[in-house]
Design an enzyme around this catalytic site. Structure first.
Site, PDB file in Angstrom:
ATOM      1  CE1 TYR A 148      -8.072 -21.242 -18.141  1.00  0.00           C
ATOM      2  CE2 TYR A 148      -6.155 -19.941 -17.556  1.00  0.00           C
ATOM      3  CZ  TYR A 148      -6.918 -21.070 -17.398  1.00  0.00           C
ATOM      4  OH  TYR A 148      -6.541 -22.025 -16.500  1.00  0.00           O
ATOM      5  CE  LYS A 162       4.898   4.736   1.894  1.00  0.00           C
ATOM      6  NZ  LYS A 162       4.366   6.109   1.989  1.00  0.00           N
TER       7      LYS A 162
HETATM    8  C1  LIG Z   1       5.182   7.182   1.267  1.00  0.00           C
HETATM    9  C2  LIG Z   1       5.336   8.520   1.853  1.00  0.00           C
HETATM   10  C3  LIG Z   1       6.331   9.403   1.400  1.00  0.00           C
HETATM   11  C4  LIG Z   1       7.200   9.119   0.191  1.00  0.00           C
HETATM   12  O1  LIG Z   1       6.519   9.482  -0.979  1.00  0.00           O
HETATM   13  P1  LIG Z   1       7.198   9.272  -2.421  1.00  0.00           P
HETATM   14  O2  LIG Z   1       6.201   9.809  -3.361  1.00  0.00           O
HETATM   15  O3  LIG Z   1       7.384   7.791  -2.565  1.00  0.00           O
HETATM   16  O4  LIG Z   1       8.498   9.991  -2.381  1.00  0.00           O
HETATM   17  C5  LIG Z   1       6.486  10.593   2.079  1.00  0.00           C
HETATM   18  N1  LIG Z   1       5.697  10.916   3.127  1.00  0.00           N
HETATM   19  C6  LIG Z   1       4.706  10.109   3.573  1.00  0.00           C
HETATM   20  C7  LIG Z   1       3.854  10.528   4.717  1.00  0.00           C
HETATM   21  C8  LIG Z   1       4.491   8.889   2.950  1.00  0.00           C
HETATM   22  O5  LIG Z   1       3.508   8.084   3.374  1.00  0.00           O
END
Ligand SMILES: *Cc1c(COP(=O)(O)O)cnc(C)c1O
Length: 374
Positions: free
Chosen positions: A267, A36
């Site tokens: 700054y 994702k």
């Molecule tokens: C992002 C996600 C994962 C992966 O989690 P990690 O901690 O990056 O391994 C697994 N399951 C769901 C539902 C997620 O949204």
């Protein structure tokens, strides 16, 4: 979408992601790469393509649009949308793209059932349960009813049962992981008692590394694929050993000058040189998704040395002290992330200085123009 007109380059080493994937595979069941958010900033399609060649058969993305983009790329395999559909258009896209949605609410089920009436084949869905995250999902009280509705709808079938752990990476809160595993196991039992068969997954990266009781017949791994160690800074940090980061972020030095003792830089005058100090001004700032909270706390990597940020990170410029590095010149490359040897800056290092987690560091810096290197 990348940030145009800047000097930063996010260099991605896809073979490192493949090497991490192999390290995360376990005998028995499937390891599902979570790609994702543009593969946590590493690029959806190049990462999926390489992992598919390495044997991954299912991919988890977030939105339905990401799933559609992955399907259009031609990478073979099952695709899960972790967010699931929020309107009828997205439901139709699931059928067109042959995408398995996570389903977390009865309204979503009704929408899918409606759309399914105009489709010529059933759609597999994943039932998302809430076992303790209290974000999305059916609870123990209504999961079995939701599964029964899916099984009774001709246009749908139950492909998967899933839930997500809230504290798998926190050794101080492993009791909560145990409670979630128990809750999930109870829900699974209810569905099995209905005579249903389905794939089951609960584990994220941290649970793959530390909680074998959460493995079931499939696991969803994200951050560890990209070399983040979920246990960095805890007594279990050794569990993430051997995972290698796959993103290096480079930019260039714009200018080098000296500060006399008592002079300040940037700054707000938040850094004043205690003695004569050499400063390099670097082409990177918060407009390049380089966090402003790195002001006076972060480091960059220059010729094997960690050089400290001095003063505030600006929109497109950041000052670092290079008093320890001889003959630094404008135009020279400097790394915001990466490097060789013990001074290399890992996503976890940068996250600590930034006051965040490696996930955010990778997602944000991955918005910069990317280059793929071996
Ligand atoms: C992002 C996600 C994962 C992966 O989690 P990690 O901690 O990056 O391994 C697994 N399951 C769901 C539902 C997620 O949204």
């Amino acid at each position: 979408m990348t940030i145009p007109f800047n000097s930063l380059r996010a260099r991605i080493r896809v073979p490192n992601i493949v090497s991490n994937y192999r390290r995360l595979c376990r005998p028995g069941g499937e390891t599902i790469p979570v790609i994702k958010a543009d593969a946590y900033g590493h690029g959806l399609v190049p990462v999926a393509r390489a992992l598919s060649k390495a044997g991954a058969a299912t991919f988890a993305v977030g939105s339905v649009e990401e799933a559609v983009a992955l399907r259009a790329s031609g990478v073979p395999g099952r695709i899960l949308s972790l967010l699931g559909p929020i309107d009828a258009d997205q439901c139709q896209a699931l059928w067109r793209g042959d995408v398995i949605p996570f389903v977390h609410h009865p309204d979503q089920l009704r929408l899918l059932a409606d759309v399914s009436r105009n489709m010529d084949r059933p759609l597999g869905v994943a039932l998302k349960c809430d076992t303790g995250m209290r974000r999305l999902g059916f609870t123990r009280g209504d999961a079995a009813e939701a599964a029964r509705i899916i099984a009774a709808t001709p246009g749908l079938n139950l492909a998967m049962l899933s839930s997500h752990l809230a504290t798998a990476d926190d050794p101080g809160d492993f009791d909560y992981v145990e409670a979630q595993i128990q809750e999930f196991t109870a829900i699974r039992g209810q569905l099995l008692a209905l005579g249903l068969s389905f794939q089951t997954n609960l584990a994220n990266s941290a649970a793959v590394l530390a909680h074998p009781e959460a493995h079931f017949d499939s696991r969803r791994v994200g951050i560890s694929l990209y070399g983040g160690n979920p246990f960095q800074g805890t007594p279990l940090a050794h569990l993430g050993q051997g995972l290698v980061p796959a993103m290096e972020v480079a930019t260039r030095i714009v200018s080098v000058h000296d500060l006399a003792a008592g002079q300040s830089v940037s700054y707000g005058r938040t850094f004043t040189a205690p003695t004569d100090t050499r400063i390099a001004v670097v082409a990177a700032g918060y407009a390049d998704a380089y966090g402003r909270s790195l002001s006076n706390s972060g480091f960059m990597y220059l010729r094997g040395v960690r050089v400290p940020i001095r003063g505030r990170v600006c929109m497109q410029l950041t000052a670092v002290e290079v008093s320890e590095v001889p003959d630094v010149r404008p135009g020279e490359e400097i790394l915001l992330l990466g490097g060789q040897g013990e001074n290399a800056i890992t996503p976890d290092d940068l996250a600590e200085w930034w006051g965040t987690i490696s996930y955010e560091v990778l997602c944000l810096l991955g918005l910069n123009p990317r280059e793929y290197v071996e």
